[in-house]
Design an enzyme around this catalytic site. Structure first.
Site, PDB file in Angstrom:
ATOM      1  N   ARG A  91       0.769  -1.185  -0.007  1.00  0.00           N
ATOM      2  CA  ARG A  91      -0.048  -0.116  -0.094  1.00  0.00           C
ATOM      3  C   ARG A  91       0.773   1.267   0.034  1.00  0.00           C
ATOM      4  O   ARG A  91       1.879   1.297   0.787  1.00  0.00           O
ATOM      5  CB  ARG A  91      -0.827   0.313   1.298  1.00  0.00           C
ATOM      6  CG  ARG A  91      -1.850  -1.002   1.281  1.00  0.00           C
ATOM      7  CD  ARG A  91      -3.223  -0.711   0.520  1.00  0.00           C
ATOM      8  NE  ARG A  91      -3.978   0.399   0.833  1.00  0.00           N
ATOM      9  CZ  ARG A  91      -4.612   1.037   0.151  1.00  0.00           C
ATOM     10  NH1 ARG A  91      -5.264   0.421  -0.917  1.00  0.00           N
ATOM     11  NH2 ARG A  91      -5.249   2.135   0.502  1.00  0.00           N
ATOM     12  N   ILE A  92       0.608   2.360  -0.725  1.00  0.00           N
ATOM     13  CA  ILE A  92       1.053   3.720  -0.630  1.00  0.00           C
ATOM     14  C   ILE A  92       0.377   4.493   0.574  1.00  0.00           C
ATOM     15  O   ILE A  92      -0.696   4.248   0.447  1.00  0.00           O
ATOM     16  CB  ILE A  92       0.845   4.332  -1.978  1.00  0.00           C
ATOM     17  CG1 ILE A  92       1.723   3.631  -3.225  1.00  0.00           C
ATOM     18  CG2 ILE A  92       1.520   5.753  -2.034  1.00  0.00           C
ATOM     19  CD1 ILE A  92       1.491   4.192  -4.517  1.00  0.00           C
ATOM     20  N   LEU A  93       1.314   4.709   1.322  1.00  0.00           N
ATOM     21  CA  LEU A  93       0.626   5.010   2.654  1.00  0.00           C
ATOM     22  C   LEU A  93       0.510   6.719   2.447  1.00  0.00           C
ATOM     23  O   LEU A  93       1.339   7.556   1.871  1.00  0.00           O
ATOM     24  CB  LEU A  93       1.717   4.838   3.947  1.00  0.00           C
ATOM     25  CG  LEU A  93       1.690   3.278   4.075  1.00  0.00           C
ATOM     26  CD1 LEU A  93       2.897   3.177   4.902  1.00  0.00           C
ATOM     27  CD2 LEU A  93       0.562   2.882   4.429  1.00  0.00           C
ATOM     28  N   HIS A 109      12.621  -3.167   1.020  1.00  0.00           N
ATOM     29  CA  HIS A 109      12.623  -2.869  -0.579  1.00  0.00           C
ATOM     30  C   HIS A 109      13.753  -3.778  -1.201  1.00  0.00           C
ATOM     31  O   HIS A 109      15.024  -3.649  -1.080  1.00  0.00           O
ATOM     32  CB  HIS A 109      12.774  -1.418  -1.083  1.00  0.00           C
ATOM     33  CG  HIS A 109      12.563  -1.295  -2.383  1.00  0.00           C
ATOM     34  ND1 HIS A 109      11.095  -1.118  -2.903  1.00  0.00           N
ATOM     35  CD2 HIS A 109      13.351  -0.887  -3.447  1.00  0.00           C
ATOM     36  CE1 HIS A 109      11.257  -1.028  -4.173  1.00  0.00           C
ATOM     37  NE2 HIS A 109      12.517  -0.734  -4.320  1.00  0.00           N
ATOM     38  N   LEU A 144       8.185   7.505  -1.503  1.00  0.00           N
ATOM     39  CA  LEU A 144       7.908   6.105  -1.507  1.00  0.00           C
ATOM     40  C   LEU A 144       9.409   5.544  -1.735  1.00  0.00           C
ATOM     41  O   LEU A 144      10.091   5.918  -2.543  1.00  0.00           O
ATOM     42  CB  LEU A 144       7.004   5.884  -2.679  1.00  0.00           C
ATOM     43  CG  LEU A 144       6.691   4.418  -3.212  1.00  0.00           C
ATOM     44  CD1 LEU A 144       6.123   3.653  -2.182  1.00  0.00           C
ATOM     45  CD2 LEU A 144       6.055   4.253  -4.477  1.00  0.00           C
ATOM     46  N   GLN A 173      18.642 -12.904   1.446  1.00  0.00           N
ATOM     47  CA  GLN A 173      19.367 -11.910   2.493  1.00  0.00           C
ATOM     48  C   GLN A 173      18.187 -11.021   3.084  1.00  0.00           C
ATOM     49  O   GLN A 173      18.434 -10.690   4.364  1.00  0.00           O
ATOM     50  CB  GLN A 173      20.096 -11.016   1.284  1.00  0.00           C
ATOM     51  CG  GLN A 173      21.316 -11.753   0.838  1.00  0.00           C
ATOM     52  CD  GLN A 173      21.943 -12.475   1.796  1.00  0.00           C
ATOM     53  OE1 GLN A 173      22.397 -11.673   2.864  1.00  0.00           O
ATOM     54  NE2 GLN A 173      22.469 -13.349   1.284  1.00  0.00           N
TER      55      GLN A 173
END
Length: 224
Positions: A91-93, A109, A144, A173
């Site tokens: 989700r983009i917050l 990421h 983002l 990793q």
């Protein structure tokens, strides 16, 4: 010292959640809730099997991003967390949400940020002819995939690598460095000061702490 309370947000299978569950240091921290924005995902089952309260807050039930984020904040705050961990939370917050948890929300990421922000990072790294790729844990800000880096793991890109094989290298990793970053935070070794990350009282470089699997670099027994 009281144990840090951790809330983990997920959207899918929860492999990073599982790594954190497996390595969470119970003397200093505990996962008090796992919340998914999608129903019936495997990550919720992982939480339930570990005896962790698991909840679904379906974003499709809300008309706006702001309404969902407000409901999510309300649910999170009921658990009084010290740390919010985004583990595959797709989700983009909103700025209001990010600012509410400033300095105590982490994300992972699958690239060596600031390279390849956004989606399809493995394929983009291959198409760009990169020799190295990797994964980054960072503090969350309004930008983002742009918050201050905490730790990166670097993996080599071989001539035979595909998007799938490179993804597998990176995910291995992920399961090492994300629990490590969580450990640093809950043990009070890691903090954000004036939008800059500090580890053991020392400022981290722009890359964050780096583990290079292309060389002999290792994580020592004390975590650094």
């Amino acid at each position: 010292m009281s144990r840090s309370r951790i809330v983990v947000l997920i959207s899918g299978s929860g492999t990073n959640l599982q790594a954190i569950i497996d390595q969470c240091h119970q003397k200093t921290g505990e996962i008090v809730a796992v919340i998914s924005n999608r129903p019936e995902v495997a990550g919720l089952t992982r939480a339930e099997k570990a005896g962790i309260p698991a909840f679904c807050l379906d974003h499709k039930a809300y008309e706006t991003r702001e309404a969902f984020d407000q409901a999510l904040m309300t649910m999170i705050d009921q658990h009084q967390p010290d740390l919010i961990v985004l583990a595959g939370f797709m989700r983009i917050l909103t700025p209001a949400f990010v600012n509410h948890y400033q300095g105590k929300m982490l994300n992972i990421h699958p690239s060596l940020l600031p390279k390849f922000q956004g989606l399809h990072t493995h394929q983009r790294a291959l198409e760009a002819g990169e020799k190295q790729h990797g994964v980054t844990v960072h503090f969350v800000t309004e930008e983002l995939d742009g918050g201050p880096n905490i730790i990166q793991a670097i993996v080599p890109i071989d001539q035979t690598d595909t998007e799938s094989s490179l993804s597998q290298k990176v995910q291995q990793q992920e399961h090492i460095i994300y629990p490590l970053a969580v450990k640093w935070f809950i043990e009070r070794s890691l903090e954000l000061r004036n939008n800059k990350p500090y580890l053991n009282g020392e400022p981290l470089p722009p890359t964050g702490y780096q583990i290079n699997t292309c060389s002999s670099s290792k994580v020592s027994s004390n975590g650094i």
